[in-house]
Design a protein around this motif. Structure first.
Motif, PDB file in Angstrom:
ATOM      1  N   ALA A  80     -33.554 -74.563  25.064  1.00 21.61           N
ATOM      2  CA  ALA A  80     -34.559 -73.545  24.735  1.00 21.61           C
ATOM      3  C   ALA A  80     -34.757 -73.492  23.217  1.00 21.61           C
ATOM      4  N   MET A  81     -35.698 -72.703  22.801  1.00 20.54           N
ATOM      5  CA  MET A  81     -36.010 -72.505  21.383  1.00 20.54           C
ATOM      6  C   MET A  81     -36.327 -73.840  20.708  1.00 20.54           C
ATOM      7  N   LEU A  82     -37.166 -74.621  21.365  1.00 20.75           N
ATOM      8  CA  LEU A  82     -37.584 -75.935  20.872  1.00 20.75           C
ATOM      9  C   LEU A  82     -36.403 -76.862  20.648  1.00 20.75           C
ATOM     10  N   GLY A  83     -35.387 -76.711  21.479  1.00 16.92           N
ATOM     11  CA  GLY A  83     -34.211 -77.567  21.401  1.00 16.92           C
ATOM     12  C   GLY A  83     -33.098 -77.041  20.520  1.00 16.92           C
ATOM     13  N   GLU A  84     -33.329 -75.913  19.831  1.00 12.15           N
ATOM     14  CA  GLU A  84     -32.291 -75.347  18.961  1.00 12.15           C
ATOM     15  C   GLU A  84     -31.087 -74.873  19.764  1.00 12.15           C
ATOM     16  N   LEU A  85     -31.311 -74.400  20.969  1.00 10.48           N
ATOM     17  CA  LEU A  85     -30.218 -73.918  21.805  1.00 10.48           C
ATOM     18  C   LEU A  85     -29.757 -75.077  22.688  1.00 10.48           C
ATOM     19  N   THR A  86     -28.629 -75.637  22.347  1.00  6.96           N
ATOM     20  CA  THR A  86     -28.155 -76.838  23.033  1.00  6.96           C
ATOM     21  C   THR A  86     -27.575 -76.501  24.405  1.00  6.96           C
ATOM     22  N   PRO A  87     -27.463 -77.504  25.270  1.00  3.54           N
ATOM     23  CA  PRO A  87     -26.824 -77.266  26.565  1.00  3.54           C
ATOM     24  C   PRO A  87     -25.406 -76.703  26.435  1.00  3.54           C
ATOM     25  N   LYS A  88     -24.646 -77.153  25.447  1.00  5.62           N
ATOM     26  CA  LYS A  88     -23.295 -76.629  25.238  1.00  5.62           C
ATOM     27  C   LYS A  88     -23.327 -75.147  24.865  1.00  5.62           C
ATOM     28  N   MET A  89     -24.310 -74.752  24.076  1.00 11.19           N
ATOM     29  CA  MET A  89     -24.448 -73.341  23.704  1.00 11.19           C
ATOM     30  C   MET A  89     -24.761 -72.494  24.934  1.00 11.19           C
ATOM     31  N   ALA A  90     -25.745 -72.928  25.721  1.00 12.12           N
ATOM     32  CA  ALA A  90     -26.134 -72.171  26.920  1.00 12.12           C
ATOM     33  C   ALA A  90     -24.964 -72.051  27.885  1.00 12.12           C
ATOM     34  N   THR A  91     -24.190 -73.104  28.032  1.00 10.34           N
ATOM     35  CA  THR A  91     -23.017 -73.073  28.914  1.00 10.34           C
ATOM     36  C   THR A  91     -21.977 -72.095  28.383  1.00 10.34           C
ATOM     37  N   ALA A  92     -21.713 -72.145  27.094  1.00  9.97           N
ATOM     38  CA  ALA A  92     -20.715 -71.238  26.501  1.00  9.97           C
ATOM     39  C   ALA A  92     -21.133 -69.780  26.661  1.00  9.97           C
ATOM     40  N   ILE A  93     -22.411 -69.501  26.469  1.00 11.61           N
ATOM     41  CA  ILE A  93     -22.907 -68.127  26.631  1.00 11.61           C
ATOM     42  C   ILE A  93     -22.761 -67.702  28.087  1.00 11.61           C
ATOM     43  N   SER A  94     -23.201 -68.548  28.997  1.00  7.27           N
ATOM     44  CA  SER A  94     -23.122 -68.219  30.425  1.00  7.27           C
ATOM     45  C   SER A  94     -21.676 -68.053  30.893  1.00  7.27           C
ATOM     46  N   ASP A  95     -20.781 -68.902  30.396  1.00  2.00           N
ATOM     47  CA  ASP A  95     -19.374 -68.863  30.808  1.00  2.00           C
ATOM     48  C   ASP A  95     -18.564 -67.771  30.130  1.00  2.00           C
ATOM     49  N   SER A  96     -19.077 -67.203  29.068  1.00  2.67           N
ATOM     50  CA  SER A  96     -18.336 -66.164  28.351  1.00  2.67           C
ATOM     51  C   SER A  96     -18.059 -64.979  29.271  1.00  2.67           C
ATOM     52  N   PRO A  97     -16.862 -64.392  29.177  1.00  5.95           N
ATOM     53  CA  PRO A  97     -16.573 -63.211  29.985  1.00  5.95           C
ATOM     54  C   PRO A  97     -17.312 -61.956  29.513  1.00  5.95           C
ATOM     55  N   ALA A  98     -17.983 -62.041  28.379  1.00  9.05           N
ATOM     56  CA  ALA A  98     -18.707 -60.890  27.844  1.00  9.05           C
ATOM     57  C   ALA A  98     -19.870 -60.502  28.750  1.00  9.05           C
ATOM     58  N   LYS A  99     -20.165 -59.217  28.778  1.00  6.73           N
ATOM     59  CA  LYS A  99     -21.377 -58.729  29.460  1.00  6.73           C
ATOM     60  C   LYS A  99     -22.564 -59.237  28.657  1.00  6.73           C
ATOM     61  N   LYS A 100     -23.619 -59.605  29.335  1.00  7.73           N
ATOM     62  CA  LYS A 100     -24.818 -60.110  28.678  1.00  7.73           C
ATOM     63  C   LYS A 100     -25.988 -59.176  28.963  1.00  7.73           C
ATOM     64  N   ILE A 101     -26.707 -58.849  27.911  1.00  9.77           N
ATOM     65  CA  ILE A 101     -27.955 -58.099  28.042  1.00  9.77           C
ATOM     66  C   ILE A 101     -29.030 -58.955  27.398  1.00  9.77           C
ATOM     67  N   VAL A 102     -29.993 -59.385  28.208  1.00  8.28           N
ATOM     68  CA  VAL A 102     -31.046 -60.255  27.691  1.00  8.28           C
ATOM     69  C   VAL A 102     -32.403 -59.571  27.803  1.00  8.28           C
ATOM     70  N   ILE A 103     -33.253 -59.940  26.882  1.00 13.11           N
ATOM     71  CA  ILE A 103     -34.624 -59.434  26.874  1.00 13.11           C
ATOM     72  C   ILE A 103     -35.497 -60.455  27.595  1.00 13.11           C
ATOM     73  N   PRO A 104     -36.322 -60.023  28.540  1.00  9.70           N
ATOM     74  CA  PRO A 104     -37.138 -60.969  29.288  1.00  9.70           C
ATOM     75  C   PRO A 104     -38.360 -61.458  28.509  1.00  9.70           C
ATOM     76  N   LEU A 105     -38.117 -61.867  27.274  1.00  7.58           N
ATOM     77  CA  LEU A 105     -39.166 -62.479  26.458  1.00  7.58           C
ATOM     78  C   LEU A 105     -38.883 -63.966  26.405  1.00  7.58           C
ATOM     79  N   SER A 106     -39.856 -64.763  26.716  1.00  7.89           N
ATOM     80  CA  SER A 106     -39.615 -66.194  26.656  1.00  7.89           C
ATOM     81  C   SER A 106     -40.909 -66.964  26.538  1.00  7.89           C
ATOM     82  N   LYS A 107     -40.894 -67.904  25.625  1.00  4.75           N
ATOM     83  CA  LYS A 107     -41.992 -68.859  25.522  1.00  4.75           C
ATOM     84  C   LYS A 107     -41.574 -70.160  26.191  1.00  4.75           C
ATOM     85  N   TRP A 108     -40.427 -70.169  26.803  1.00  6.24           N
ATOM     86  CA  TRP A 108     -39.804 -71.423  27.236  1.00  6.24           C
ATOM     87  C   TRP A 108     -39.838 -71.599  28.749  1.00  6.24           C
TER      88      TRP A 108
END
Length: 141
Positions: A80-108
């Motif tokens: 996402a973000m024109l490739g700035e957000l790498t697959p490893k980053m997305a995996t780390a965010i998804s796998d994190s035990p932290a609660k996630k709050i995301v905004i449903p804004l996306s151009k992607w």
């Protein structure tokens, strides 16, 4: 509570979110700005983040060390973000035990059916309310 705010490009979304969070919760939270690039990190630091880090390794290292992750929904999508957000980053965010709050804004090419489209400042207020509920111990966020 330690919160990671993640953004890319110019950091405008993260900047707005951090301004609102600092304004509302100042001493109750610690914010680490995690930018996919230096410009995004700098914008979020200027908005009042306590710390900032840039790039893939910094993001991967820090997302497992926070209680809450906030950002646009695209932080969960590889490349996402024109490739700035790498697959490893997305995996780390998804796998994190932290609660996630995301905004449903996306151009992607991600759309969530049934959600009301709102301007970014309204979503920022929604984030503030969600964080407030978490700080009060109300887990039904």
């Amino acid at each position: 509570m330690k919160i990671a705010v993640i953004d890319g490009s110019g950091g405008g979304i993260g900047r707005l979110l951090i301004e609102k969070l600092v304004q509302t919760f100042s001493n109750q939270i610690q914010i680490i700005a995690l930018g996919t690039n230096a410009l995004a990190t700098a914008a979020m630091l200027k908005a009042g983040a306590n710390e900032g880090a840039t790039g893939e390794n910094a993001l991967i290292w820090n997302v497992s060390r926070v209680q809450l992750i906030i950002g646009p929904i695209s932080i969960l999508s590889p490349n996402a973000m024109l490739g700035e957000l790498t697959p490893k980053m997305a995996t780390a965010i998804s796998d994190s035990p932290a609660k996630k709050i995301v905004i449903p804004l996306s151009k992607w090419n991600v759309q969530i059916a049934g959600l009301e489209k709102k301007p970014l400042p309204h979503y920022a207020e929604d984030i503030v309310e969600a964080v407030s509920q978490i700080l009060r111990g109300e887990e039904n966020v």
